[in-house]
Design a protein around this motif. Sequence first.
Motif, short mmCIF file in Angstrom:
data_model
loop_
_atom_site.label_atom_id
_atom_site.label_comp_id
_atom_site.label_asym_id
_atom_site.label_seq_id
_atom_site.Cartn_x
_atom_site.Cartn_y
_atom_site.Cartn_z
N GLU A 1 0.85 -1.09 -0.16
CA GLU A 1 0.13 -0.02 0.00
C GLU A 1 0.89 1.37 -0.21
OE1 GLU A 1 -2.79 -0.15 3.09
OE2 GLU A 1 -3.97 -2.02 2.28
N ARG A 2 0.21 2.48 0.02
CA ARG A 2 0.83 3.61 0.02
C ARG A 2 0.15 4.77 0.97
NH1 ARG A 2 0.00 8.24 -2.32
NH2 ARG A 2 -1.81 7.23 -3.35
N LYS A 3 1.17 5.42 1.37
CA LYS A 3 0.76 6.77 2.26
C LYS A 3 1.67 7.86 1.91
CE LYS A 3 -1.50 8.93 5.75
NZ LYS A 3 -2.68 9.24 5.79
N GLY A 4 1.02 8.55 0.84
CA GLY A 4 1.94 9.80 0.20
C GLY A 4 3.07 9.19 -0.40
N LYS A 5 4.35 9.80 -0.10
CA LYS A 5 5.36 9.27 -0.82
C LYS A 5 5.99 7.81 -0.14
CE LYS A 5 6.61 13.84 -2.35
NZ LYS A 5 7.52 14.86 -2.17
N PHE A 6 5.52 7.22 0.88
CA PHE A 6 5.58 6.15 1.57
C PHE A 6 5.17 4.94 1.08
CE2 PHE A 6 6.90 9.68 4.49
CZ PHE A 6 7.91 9.13 4.98
N LEU A 7 5.78 3.78 0.88
CA LEU A 7 5.41 2.64 0.77
C LEU A 7 5.12 1.68 2.00
CD1 LEU A 7 7.54 1.30 -2.12
CD2 LEU A 7 5.32 2.04 -2.47
N ARG A 8 3.85 1.29 2.01
CA ARG A 8 3.70 0.45 3.31
C ARG A 8 3.59 -1.20 2.59
NH1 ARG A 8 -1.34 0.95 5.27
NH2 ARG A 8 -0.59 0.45 7.33
N PHE B 1 19.73 7.27 0.51
CA PHE B 1 18.96 8.55 1.42
C PHE B 1 17.64 7.57 1.92
CE2 PHE B 1 20.80 12.39 -0.80
CZ PHE B 1 21.88 12.63 0.20
N GLY B 2 17.35 6.50 1.30
CA GLY B 2 16.27 5.81 1.49
C GLY B 2 16.19 5.26 2.86
N THR B 3 14.93 5.15 3.53
CA THR B 3 14.85 4.71 4.66
C THR B 3 13.69 3.52 4.75
OG1 THR B 3 12.91 6.23 5.23
CG2 THR B 3 15.21 7.02 5.60
N MET B 4 13.83 2.57 5.96
CA MET B 4 13.01 1.52 6.27
C MET B 4 12.45 1.53 7.65
SD MET B 4 14.41 -1.71 3.60
CE MET B 4 14.73 -1.07 1.92
N HIS B 5 11.28 1.41 7.93
CA HIS B 5 10.96 1.27 9.41
C HIS B 5 10.12 -0.05 9.27
CE1 HIS B 5 12.08 5.58 9.22
NE2 HIS B 5 11.97 5.69 10.39
N LEU B 6 10.14 -0.66 10.65
CA LEU B 6 9.44 -2.05 10.78
C LEU B 6 8.61 -1.75 12.03
CD1 LEU B 6 9.20 -4.66 9.26
CD2 LEU B 6 10.83 -5.64 10.95
N PHE B 7 7.22 -1.96 11.74
CA PHE B 7 6.36 -1.90 12.78
C PHE B 7 5.33 -3.16 12.91
CE2 PHE B 7 7.09 2.41 11.35
CZ PHE B 7 7.33 3.14 12.47
N ALA B 8 4.81 -3.20 14.16
CA ALA B 8 3.49 -4.04 14.52
C ALA B 8 2.55 -3.40 13.69
CB ALA B 8 3.05 -4.16 15.80
N PRO B 9 1.25 -4.24 13.30
CA PRO B 9 0.44 -3.53 12.40
C PRO B 9 -0.54 -2.56 13.20
CG PRO B 9 0.46 -5.91 12.07
CD PRO B 9 1.43 -5.72 13.31
N GLY B 10 -0.55 -1.32 12.57
CA GLY B 10 -1.08 -0.35 13.29
C GLY B 10 -0.37 0.77 13.96
N ASP B 11 0.68 0.23 14.45
CA ASP B 11 1.73 1.09 15.01
C ASP B 11 2.20 1.96 14.08
OD1 ASP B 11 1.02 0.10 17.46
OD2 ASP B 11 3.30 -1.05 17.66
N ASP B 12 2.55 1.71 12.69
CA ASP B 12 2.90 2.44 11.58
C ASP B 12 2.10 3.77 11.68
OD1 ASP B 12 1.11 0.48 10.74
OD2 ASP B 12 1.56 1.45 8.79
N LEU B 13 1.03 3.90 11.59
CA LEU B 13 0.19 5.02 11.33
C LEU B 13 0.12 6.07 12.61
CD1 LEU B 13 -2.79 3.41 9.68
CD2 LEU B 13 -0.83 4.51 8.79
N LEU C 1 6.21 -2.93 7.05
CA LEU C 1 7.69 -2.29 6.49
C LEU C 1 7.03 -1.08 5.91
CD1 LEU C 1 10.41 -2.09 5.90
CD2 LEU C 1 10.07 -3.62 3.95
N VAL C 2 7.71 0.15 6.31
CA VAL C 2 7.44 1.40 5.76
C VAL C 2 8.72 1.87 5.22
CG1 VAL C 2 7.18 3.79 6.16
CG2 VAL C 2 5.81 2.02 7.53
N SER C 3 8.69 2.16 3.75
CA SER C 3 9.86 2.57 2.98
C SER C 3 9.51 3.59 2.45
CB SER C 3 9.91 1.18 2.05
OG SER C 3 11.25 1.51 1.09
N HIS C 4 10.67 4.67 2.43
CA HIS C 4 10.66 5.69 1.63
C HIS C 4 11.89 5.77 0.45
CE1 HIS C 4 10.65 9.97 0.45
NE2 HIS C 4 9.51 10.28 1.24
N LEU C 5 11.65 5.96 -0.49
CA LEU C 5 12.46 5.87 -1.79
C LEU C 5 13.49 7.22 -1.89
CD1 LEU C 5 10.20 4.62 -4.51
CD2 LEU C 5 11.55 3.39 -2.99
#
Length: 301
Positions: free
Chosen positions: A56-63, A114-126, A71-75
Motif C-alpha cells: 500500500e501507499r501513504k503519500g510518498k511512503f510505501l507500506r 538516502f532511503g529509509t525503512m521502518h518496521l512496525f507491528a500492524p497499526g503502530d506505523d500510522l 514495513l514502511v519504506s521511503h525511496l
Amino acid sequence: MPELPEVETVRRTLNELVAGKRIERVTVTLPRIIQRPAEPEAFAAALAGHTIQSVERKGKFLRILLDGLVLVSHLRMEGRYGVFAQDEPVELHTHVRFRFDDGTELRYKDVRQFGTMHLFAPGDDLTNPPLNKLGIEPLDESFTLQAFKGQVAHRTTKVKPLLLNQAYIVGLGNIYVDEALFTAGIHPEREAVTLKSPEWIRLYDAIRATLGRAVEAGGSSIKSYVNGQGEMGMFQHQLLIYGRNDAPCTRCGTMIVKTVVGGRGTHTCPVCQPHPVKRGKAAKVVKGPKAAKTKAKPNAK
C-alpha cells in the motif's frame, strides 16, 4: 525524488510481483537505511519467515503489509525496488535484499543512499513517525474541496510551499505542484489567504486531474525513476510547464520562466499566472547601493 504518481506506480508493480511471497532471508549491507529497529540484524531476523500480503501507499511512503508486520519504506531521491532471480548478478548500490523461498528476491538499490525503512507491528506505523504527522491524501475520497481548503486556505504562506508541505497534503512534489498551479492559472507566490473561491476550485480540480493523469502514465521519468520492473514513466511527455523554461507557453506562447520559490526551482507563465505584485502595489526594486541624493541646480537663464 519520486512523487505520488511514481510511488503509486511502484506500489502497483510491487503488489503484482511480491504479494504472496514468503521471505526466507534478509541481507542488509548499508545499516543506515534501516531506521527501526535500530539494529539491522534485528530487522532481518524479524522479517524472516513472514509472507508479504500486499503493498500500500501513504503519500510518498510505501507500506509493505506482511502477516504480523508492516514495513514502511521511503525511496527518497533515487531509491528503487526490483525483483530478480537469486542467481542474477547483484548491481552496485544494492543495499537490502529480501530473499523469497521461490528462488526470487526483492532488491532495494539506492545510489544516493538516502532511503529509509521502518518496521512496525500492524497499526503502530500510522501512530508513529514517519507516518503519524502526514496530511491528507489527494487521491483519497477524504480529499474533498472543503478538506483541502480547511488545511491551507487561511494561511498567509505562499501557495507553492504550502502544497509541498507534507504535513498538510501528502505526495505532492515539485513537478506536480508546478503543473497544477499552471493548470489552475495561479502564481506560486500568491499567499494562500488571497485566493478566491473560484481559484480554490480550479486548484483542487487541477491537483486531482494532474495526479490522476500522471498515475495513468506511470509517473514521470525526469532523472532515474523506473518502476519495479525497470520501466520508465511516460508522463514527462505530457508536462505542460515543468522543465520547459525558455520554451513558449502551450496556451499563450509567452516564454516560460524559471525562478526559485521556497527554495525550489519553479516554472511559470508570466501571462497565464499573473505575479501577485501586479495585482496591487508594485514591490520596491533595489538594484545596487543607494546613491546619495543631490540637489538639482536650477537651469541657467
